[in-house]
Design an enzyme around this catalytic site. Structure first.
Site, PDB file in Angstrom:
ATOM      1  N   HIS A 239       0.803  -1.222   0.000  1.00 25.25           N
ATOM      2  CA  HIS A 239       0.000   0.000   0.000  1.00 25.25           C
ATOM      3  C   HIS A 239       0.845   1.285   0.000  1.00 25.25           C
ATOM      4  O   HIS A 239       0.598   2.196  -0.778  1.00 25.25           O
ATOM      5  CB  HIS A 239      -0.939   0.019   1.210  1.00 25.25           C
ATOM      6  N   LYS A 329      -0.045   0.584  13.571  1.00 27.92           N
ATOM      7  CA  LYS A 329      -1.287   0.109  14.205  1.00 27.92           C
ATOM      8  C   LYS A 329      -1.360   0.769  15.575  1.00 27.92           C
ATOM      9  O   LYS A 329      -0.338   1.191  16.127  1.00 27.92           O
ATOM     10  CB  LYS A 329      -1.225  -1.399  14.421  1.00 27.92           C
TER      11      LYS A 329
END
Ligand code: BG6
Length: 480
Positions: A239, A329
């Protein structure tokens, strides 16, 4: 010609949360031919009717467009289930027979979607080849392959090689769902449908570029996958590098799969190779507090859940302009954004002479507040000559039909059905991406690895990451 979409890994999460809702939405918008068929394949034993019933609820929940019983009835009568084990060659022979039995004409096109465990990709492809499923003499045959595409350069090369035994490159669609996001495609429009940005989109005017993919979520129950993958394999190889390619690429001569991908690949070719101490200087890693307590994470794991990379593209447009790529995260919020930070004016006339950087920046909000903001300096009203940063704000959602932006999988499934591979990764592209990420992973496993900083969840990663970028006289743009 009508189409058949065959999903391997039919009982998985991706199928019920993303693929079937996306196909349903395409059907509801009349983008799929009325008699197109969807066939799920996995080991569990289901009757067609049972599978349809199990999908109804998830489709209602996850199809963003309005769900109606009537449309579901019409769509689901062409949804079928065929039990099959990827490891069993006979199941592929029976699948071929089943597909022929439900396809109305001899010449139907087929998209095979591999949404199984990645360890099964090679076997599945080989079985398809042997059972004649790749033979496109009676209609197109295309295969979509989910990420991860390999776990490093060698495995990606091996996977490419074995797929090429069964399918030609033009039949292969390697998916990166970020490319299906409307706002990622809008970067093409922003850059190549406007003349105002092009003259300044280069080293003469841009100080640096920041690409951030922040996620609030932590790894949850994914330790089995995540602990061997880590943030670099999970987010950067695919990504983040995709976003960087689209931001940095040269305009292609035409919007055409081969030409678009040629330009993207050139960006990867230009990424400066790191050596020795570069890894400690130009890479940064972190792990959120509590990661080691997640179910299934081995004691003492050094897997990074946050990373920052400083990359350079050694080419005419971008020489010496740093690209800061950051993802984590357990961050403050879910946001994906690309910041083009322009250089300061050469000579500051107004206000605090030391105030840096001035607000000359373009922020491309990929998600969730899809849009573009241009930040620039304006005079503070009713004051002496002092400036402050103001914003021109464009919201993509407000210009979308009914305010809803289609999920990435709708675009990508439609493109695969129509044979447009522009938004899919090519074999060489995936391999080059690994050749950028592999040395960083190796450096992080070596004795010379940069320190692994821990960080509390709910913030912007380790505070040391702000020190890291500030030591380079820059600042993260931390805005949700
Ligand atoms: C996936 C990663 O590819 O992308 C996940 O495996 C991540 O770890 C996800 O959460 C993010 O996708 P999105 O579309 O929610 O930004």
């Amino acid at each position: 010609m009508s189409d058949t979409i065959v999903i391997f890994g039919a009982s998985g999460d991706l199928t019920s949360r993303k693929l079937i809702p996306a196909l349903y939405n395409l059907f509801a918008k009349n983008r799929l031919a009325n008699d197109s068929r969807v066939v799920g394949v996995s080991r569990s034993k289901f009757e067609h009717e049972q599978w349809r019933a199990s999908l109804r609820e998830t489709t209602e929940k996850f199809s963003s467009d309005s769900f109606t019983d009537e449309t579901w009835e019409a769509f689901s009568q062409n949804v079928f289930y065929h039990p099959g084990d990827i490891k069993n060659p006979d199941d592929f022979v029976s699948l071929e027979k089943f597909l022929q039995s439900i396809e109305p004409e001899k010449s139907c096109g087929r998209v095979y979607y591999l949404s199984t465990m990645p360890q099964l990709y090679e076997t599945a492809i080989a079985q398809m080849g042997k059972a004649g499923l790749a033979d496109d003499s009676n209609g197109y045959r295309r295969v979509i392959i989910e990420k991860p595409f390999g776990t490093d350069l060698n495995t990606a090369k091996a996977l490419n090689e074995s797929i090429h035994h069964a399918f030609r490159e033009d039949q292969i669609y390697r998916i990166d769902h970020y490319l299906g996001k409307e706002t990622v495609q809008n970067i093409f429009a922003l850059r190549f449908a406007n003349s105002i940005f092009e003259p300044i989109w280069n080293r003469n005017f841009v100080d640096h570029i920041q690409i951030t993919v922040a996620e609030e979520v932590v790894i949850g129950r994914r330790a089995g996958y995540y602990d061997t993958s880590g943030i670099l394999r999970d987010m950067f190889q695919n990504h983040l590098l995709q976003l960087m390619m689209i931001t940095a690429m040269e305009p292609p001569a035409k919007y055409d799969a081969a030409l678009v991908r040629d330009e993207k690949v050139k960006v990867l070719h230009s990424v400066r190779t790191m050596h020795g101490s570069d890894f400690a200087k130009n890479t940064f890693r972190g792990q959120y507090d509590g990661y080691l307590q997640e179910e299934g994470v081995p004691a003492g794991s050094e897997t990074a859940t946050f990373a920052g990379l400083k990359l350079y593209c050694d080419n005419w447009r971008w020489k010496n302009v740093p690209f800061y790529l950051r993802s984590g995260k357990g961050m403050s919020c879910r946001t994906t954004q690309i910041v083009i930070q322009f250089k300061n004016v050469p000579h500051i006339l107004f206000g605090e002479k030391t105030r840096e950087p001035l607000g000359n920046r373009l922020v491309i909000q990929v998600q969730p507040a899809e849009g573009i903001q241009l930040h620039f300096e304006t005079k503070v009203p009713d004051s002496e000559m002092k400036t402050r940063t103001s914003t021109l704000d464009f919201s993509f959602r407000h210009t979308a039909n009914g305010g809803s932006i289609p999920d990435a999988y709708q675009r990508l499934l439609m493109d695969a059905i129509q044979g447009d591979a522009s938004l899919f990764a090519r074999g060489d592209e995936v391999e080059l991406a690994w050749s950028i990420i592999d040395p960083i992973i190796a450096a992080w496993q070596s004795p010379a690895a940069p320190e692994l900083f821990s960080y509390p969840t709910g913030l912007w990663g380790p505070t040391e990451s702000s020190d890291w970028i500030q030591s380079q006289k820059r600042e993260w743009f931390d805005v949700c």
